[in-house]
Design a protein around this motif. Structure first.
Motif, PDB file in Angstrom:
ATOM      1  N   PRO A  83       0.811  -1.220   0.000  1.00  0.00           N
ATOM      2  CA  PRO A  83       0.000   0.000   0.000  1.00  0.00           C
ATOM      3  C   PRO A  83       0.848   1.277   0.000  1.00  0.00           C
ATOM      4  CG  PRO A  83      -0.933  -1.582   1.507  1.00  0.00           C
ATOM      5  CD  PRO A  83       0.409  -2.127   1.080  1.00  0.00           C
ATOM      6  N   GLU A  84       1.996   1.218   0.651  1.00  0.00           N
ATOM      7  CA  GLU A  84       2.905   2.369   0.635  1.00  0.00           C
ATOM      8  C   GLU A  84       3.445   2.602  -0.780  1.00  0.00           C
ATOM      9  OE1 GLU A  84       7.126   3.551   2.682  1.00  0.00           O
ATOM     10  OE2 GLU A  84       5.742   2.324   3.845  1.00  0.00           O
ATOM     11  N   LEU A  85       3.762   1.533  -1.487  1.00  0.00           N
ATOM     12  CA  LEU A  85       4.238   1.661  -2.865  1.00  0.00           C
ATOM     13  C   LEU A  85       3.148   2.206  -3.778  1.00  0.00           C
ATOM     14  CD1 LEU A  85       6.335  -1.606  -3.198  1.00  0.00           C
ATOM     15  CD2 LEU A  85       7.159   0.726  -2.804  1.00  0.00           C
ATOM     16  N   ALA A 118       3.400   5.656  -5.977  1.00  0.00           N
ATOM     17  CA  ALA A 118       3.087   5.729  -7.406  1.00  0.00           C
ATOM     18  C   ALA A 118       2.041   6.801  -7.662  1.00  0.00           C
ATOM     19  CB  ALA A 118       2.610   4.369  -7.906  1.00  0.00           C
ATOM     20  N   HIS A 119       1.028   6.867  -6.811  1.00  0.00           N
ATOM     21  CA  HIS A 119      -0.015   7.885  -6.943  1.00  0.00           C
ATOM     22  C   HIS A 119       0.593   9.285  -6.864  1.00  0.00           C
ATOM     23  CE1 HIS A 119      -3.707  10.106  -6.384  1.00  0.00           C
ATOM     24  NE2 HIS A 119      -3.248  10.551  -5.230  1.00  0.00           N
ATOM     25  N   GLU A 120       1.467   9.494  -5.905  1.00  0.00           N
ATOM     26  CA  GLU A 120       2.104  10.802  -5.752  1.00  0.00           C
ATOM     27  C   GLU A 120       2.952  11.157  -6.964  1.00  0.00           C
ATOM     28  OE1 GLU A 120       4.087  10.268  -2.016  1.00  0.00           O
ATOM     29  OE2 GLU A 120       2.261  10.684  -0.861  1.00  0.00           O
ATOM     30  N   ALA A 121       3.619  10.164  -7.552  1.00  0.00           N
ATOM     31  CA  ALA A 121       4.431  10.414  -8.747  1.00  0.00           C
ATOM     32  C   ALA A 121       3.555  10.816  -9.929  1.00  0.00           C
ATOM     33  CB  ALA A 121       5.256   9.171  -9.092  1.00  0.00           C
ATOM     34  N   VAL A 122       2.407  10.161 -10.078  1.00  0.00           N
ATOM     35  CA  VAL A 122       1.481  10.511 -11.160  1.00  0.00           C
ATOM     36  C   VAL A 122       0.927  11.912 -10.923  1.00  0.00           C
ATOM     37  CG1 VAL A 122      -0.750   9.961 -12.222  1.00  0.00           C
ATOM     38  CG2 VAL A 122       0.896   8.145 -11.758  1.00  0.00           C
ATOM     39  N   SER A 150      -1.885  -5.626  -4.433  1.00  0.00           N
ATOM     40  CA  SER A 150      -2.602  -4.372  -4.174  1.00  0.00           C
ATOM     41  C   SER A 150      -2.979  -3.784  -5.519  1.00  0.00           C
ATOM     42  CB  SER A 150      -1.735  -3.375  -3.407  1.00  0.00           C
ATOM     43  OG  SER A 150      -1.526  -3.787  -2.086  1.00  0.00           O
ATOM     44  N   TRP A 151      -4.077  -3.043  -5.556  1.00  0.00           N
ATOM     45  CA  TRP A 151      -4.480  -2.403  -6.796  1.00  0.00           C
ATOM     46  C   TRP A 151      -5.302  -1.168  -6.496  1.00  0.00           C
ATOM     47  CZ3 TRP A 151      -6.758  -6.755  -4.923  1.00  0.00           C
ATOM     48  CH2 TRP A 151      -8.129  -6.717  -4.723  1.00  0.00           C
ATOM     49  N   CYS A 152      -5.416  -0.330  -7.506  1.00  0.00           N
ATOM     50  CA  CYS A 152      -6.306   0.831  -7.429  1.00  0.00           C
ATOM     51  C   CYS A 152      -6.807   1.117  -8.838  1.00  0.00           C
ATOM     52  CB  CYS A 152      -5.609   2.042  -6.814  1.00  0.00           C
ATOM     53  SG  CYS A 152      -4.229   2.663  -7.753  1.00  0.00           S
ATOM     54  N   GLY A 153      -7.950   1.734  -8.921  1.00  0.00           N
ATOM     55  CA  GLY A 153      -8.529   2.038 -10.223  1.00  0.00           C
ATOM     56  C   GLY A 153      -9.221   0.829 -10.822  1.00  0.00           C
ATOM     57  N   MET A 174      -4.829  14.231 -14.156  1.00  0.00           N
ATOM     58  CA  MET A 174      -4.149  13.049 -14.670  1.00  0.00           C
ATOM     59  C   MET A 174      -4.168  11.944 -13.614  1.00  0.00           C
ATOM     60  SD  MET A 174      -0.452  12.820 -16.513  1.00  0.00           S
ATOM     61  CE  MET A 174       0.707  12.443 -15.237  1.00  0.00           C
ATOM     62  N   GLY A 175      -4.376  10.719 -14.052  1.00  0.00           N
ATOM     63  CA  GLY A 175      -4.398   9.593 -13.142  1.00  0.00           C
ATOM     64  C   GLY A 175      -4.000   8.322 -13.853  1.00  0.00           C
TER      65      GLY A 175
END
Length: 70
Positions: free
Chosen positions: A13-15, A19-23, A52-55, A35-36
């Motif tokens: 979840p930290e990773l 990744a979200h912050e980088a995007v 883990s996943w999102c979106g 952008m997402g």
């Protein structure tokens, strides 16, 4: 920032958050504030699989000749 992904025991979840912050950061730099992305990340350590996943992305497991969405 994403070089943190090479740290083998960092929580998934930290990773995902990194990744979200980088995007988000790239969206700001490119003047694309909405952008997402979607993401699936998996790790296998010995006999343990973590996912883990999102979106809208999906993860699948191939076992015994069958593909199963997880």
């Amino acid at each position: 920032m994403l070089s943190a992904a090479t740290e083998p025991l960092r929580p998934l979840p930290e990773l995902v958050l990194l990744a979200h912050e980088a995007v988000q950061q790239q969206g700001i730099l490119r003047d694309l504030p909405n952008m997402g992305s979607t993401l699936v990340i998996a790790r296998v350590v010995e006999d343990q699989l973590s996912v883990s996943w999102c979106g809208d992305s999906r993860a699948y497991l191939w076992r015994d000749g069958q593909l199963v969405r997880i």
